[in-house]
Design an enzyme around this catalytic site. Structure first.
Site, short mmCIF file in Angstrom:
data_model
loop_
_atom_site.label_atom_id
_atom_site.label_comp_id
_atom_site.label_asym_id
_atom_site.label_seq_id
_atom_site.Cartn_x
_atom_site.Cartn_y
_atom_site.Cartn_z
N GLY A 55 0.95 -0.90 0.10
CA GLY A 55 -0.06 0.05 0.19
C GLY A 55 0.46 1.37 -0.33
CB CYS A 82 5.45 -4.07 0.30
SG CYS A 82 6.19 -2.77 -0.15
CE1 TYR A 83 1.45 1.32 5.23
CE2 TYR A 83 -1.04 -0.23 5.35
CZ TYR A 83 -0.07 0.38 6.16
OH TYR A 83 -0.88 1.16 6.98
CG HIS A 172 6.23 -5.81 -3.80
ND1 HIS A 172 4.31 -5.47 -3.91
CD2 HIS A 172 6.77 -4.98 -3.94
CE1 HIS A 172 4.48 -4.72 -3.26
NE2 HIS A 172 5.32 -4.01 -3.90
CD GLU A 174 3.31 -8.35 -4.82
OE1 GLU A 174 3.88 -8.89 -4.32
OE2 GLU A 174 3.13 -7.64 -4.96
CG ASP A 230 -10.60 -9.42 -24.25
OD1 ASP A 230 -9.71 -10.80 -24.01
OD2 ASP A 230 -9.20 -8.46 -23.80
CE LYS A 369 -5.75 -11.08 -24.43
NZ LYS A 369 -6.56 -10.08 -24.87
#
Ligand code: XMP
Length: 513
Positions: A55, A82-83, A172, A174, A230, A369
């Site tokens: 954050g 992180c945060y 991070h 991720e 999509d 995607k």
């Protein structure tokens, strides 16, 4: 069937959906919840683990988001990122301060050393690059916590209280820049939370169908089908969920690639829906006649598209829901502010302001995607649709340079089909993200048999890119280029010269117009 659930508690970081996506990738169901969600509600979800996201705040800011400390009494493992890591440290009695310049403040790729005895680093290398983005520093870690990773500048980039199942990382895991980041998340899920891996895209499909049915009831649904990945996946999902209540309007503007219109139509034949294919080629070509300027071509196509769609929508009468194939990267990009307009992208998804409807449904809004593609396969869409490369809304109109004629479009279609066929046959389609042919407006002299020719030059374009914002020209092997060139010049009337585009983006763009 109910699934084990992981809660991603959202503190406003930019990568929150990416964390959710990683958890799904590991075969675990997860939901992103705002940090303000009452503890009772979180508890009722019976999570097997909770992940605190990053954050923008500092934990000691007055307005910084906090959590109910009782969340640490639930007996549920927590991973703070992180945060989220700093918040955990702060809440459990540690001390977080602003890092001094040049010391523990870190941004970007950083060499990091891991203690592989810690469960979340189990089986991973002891050293690797991690992606840092934090200005704060844990001056004191809470009682019961051990330091489990460090960098040259910072002694405490990861902390763990393995007894209670609490883990925190300052970087991070991720994002792709963190080596083995997904493995760390997988370790948290499987080694710490005891995940069984009981969630698949098939489950996602079933849940989405159930939710759509509940929402739509017996209402009427309208969808503009472009034939792109999509809108096709969104259409298939709605078709499966509400059948005849769905009308798909597929405006065939005559600017598609070879056989594309028929392929799209064929892909939807298996569902009992109202499928309207509007053959509008003549209308579009008439409007475009004599127009050579790229931006005006785009405008004409955009406007004509709206006209046609409007007419069809009027025939249906009032609809309750309009479906859009917005996917998660669109959601992020549309918030990107006011960048300069290089080309006015005409996206056939965005039509809400002139059709009378009650609400928009965006069933792919949280997917990336490749997840959309996976969902398309689950729904039984053919591989050629699911793996389709991006194709611009204005279609081949911006790949025939200068003014358009049906003849030029047909020439391009033929050449483009050969190009795609040969690229696929050589297995090069796996390495290239987008490739297509462009009919330049240039003619040159050639010799064929014993005669002189004065025909068009065709340009081949192929790029590698991850985001289509920047791109590199693809290094297609010479022998493949040779085959393509020979075949096109021999088989397509009106083309006597082939060139290969070796510019990257920037300074060029991917399309020529
Ligand atoms: P450029 O040419 O701007 O293209 O480098 C970047 C990506 O966007 C696609 N593109 C479009 N997509 N409507 C679309 O939906 C458009 O008008 C449009 N113009 C370009 C292009 O094919 C590439 O993938």
């Amino acid at each position: 069937m109910s699934h084990q659930t992981v809660i991603v508690l959202d503190f406003g970081g930019q990568y929150n959906q990416l964390i959710a996506r990683r958890v799904r990738e590991c075969g675990v169901y997860c939901e992103v919840k705002p940090y303000t969600t009452p503890l009772e509600q979180l508890k009722a979800m019976e999570p097997i683990g909770i992940i605190f996201t990053g954050g923008p705040n500092s934990v000691y800011d007055e307005k910084a988001p906090h959590v109910d400390p009782a969340i640490f009494e639930l007996g549920v493992p927590v991973l703070g990122i992180c945060y989220g890591c700093q918040l955990m440290a702060h809440t459990l009695g540690g001390q977080v301060t602003a890092a001094q310049e040049d010391t523990a403040r870190e941004y970007g790729k950083t060499e990091t050393y891991y203690d592989t005895a810690c469960k979340i680093f189990k089986g991973l290398p002891e050293k690797g690059i991690s992606w840092m983005s934090h200005g704060d520093y844990m001056a004191k870690v809470p009682e019961g916590f051990a330091l489990t990773a460090h960098t040259d500048a910072c002694p405490n980039v990861a902390i763990a209280d393995e007894k209670r199942g609490f883990y925190g990382v300052q970087y991070h895991p991720e994002v792709n820049h963190t080596e083995h980041g997904t493995d760390m998340i997988r370790n948290f899920l499987y080694e710490v939370c005891g995940a069984a891996g009981d969630w698949t895209m098939g489950d996602y499909k079933n849940t989405a169908i159930r939710e759509i049915r509940e929402k739509v009831g017996d209402g009427k649904v309208l969808l503009a089908l472009s034939g792109g990945v999509d809108s096709s996946v969104a259409a298939a999902l709605l078709a499966e969920a509400v059948g005849k209540q769905l009308t798909c309007v597929f405006v065939d503007h005559g600017l598609m690639r070879l056989n594309e219109g028929d392929e799209v139509e064929a892909a939807f034949a298996r569902w009992d829906i109202n499928f309207v294919r509007v053959d509008a080629e003549a209308r579009f070509l008439l409007k475009l006649a004599g127009e050579a300027e790229p931006e005006r071509k785009r405008k004409i196509i955009g406007e004509e598209f709206i006209r046609v769609f409007e007419e069809e929508a009027k025939k249906i009468g009032r609809v309750d829901y309009l479906v859009q194939g917005t996917i998660y990267p669109d959601v992020i990009e549309s918030g990107a502010g006011d960048a300069a307009v290089i080309k006015s992208h005409h996206n056939v998804g965005g039509l809400p302001d002139y059709v009378d409807f009650k609400e928009i449904i965006e069933p792919l809004r949280l997917l990336f995607k490749d997840e959309v593609r996976q969902l398309g396969r689950e729904l039984g869409l053919p591989e050629y649709l699911v793996m389709r490369q991006p194709f611009p809304g204005p279609g081949l109109a911006i790949r025939v340079i200068g003014d358009l004629t049906k003849e030029k479009l047909d020439t391009l279609r033929e050449a483009d089909a050969i190009y795609r066929e040969e690229i696929a046959a050589a297995g090069e389609d796996k390495n290239i993200n987008q490739y297509f042919a462009v009919l330049t407006n240039t003619r040159s002299v050639g010799v064929m048999g014993d005669g002189r020719t004065y025909d068009y030059t065709l340009a081949l374009r192929a790029v590698t890119t991850s985001d289509f914002m920047t791109a590199d020209w693809a290094r297609i092997p010479y022998d493949v280029l040779d085959r393509i060139s020979t075949r096109i010049v021999n088989e397509v009337k009106g083309i006597n010269r082939i060139v290969y585009d070796i510019t990257s983006k920037p300074p060029a763009t991917i399309e020529w117009e």
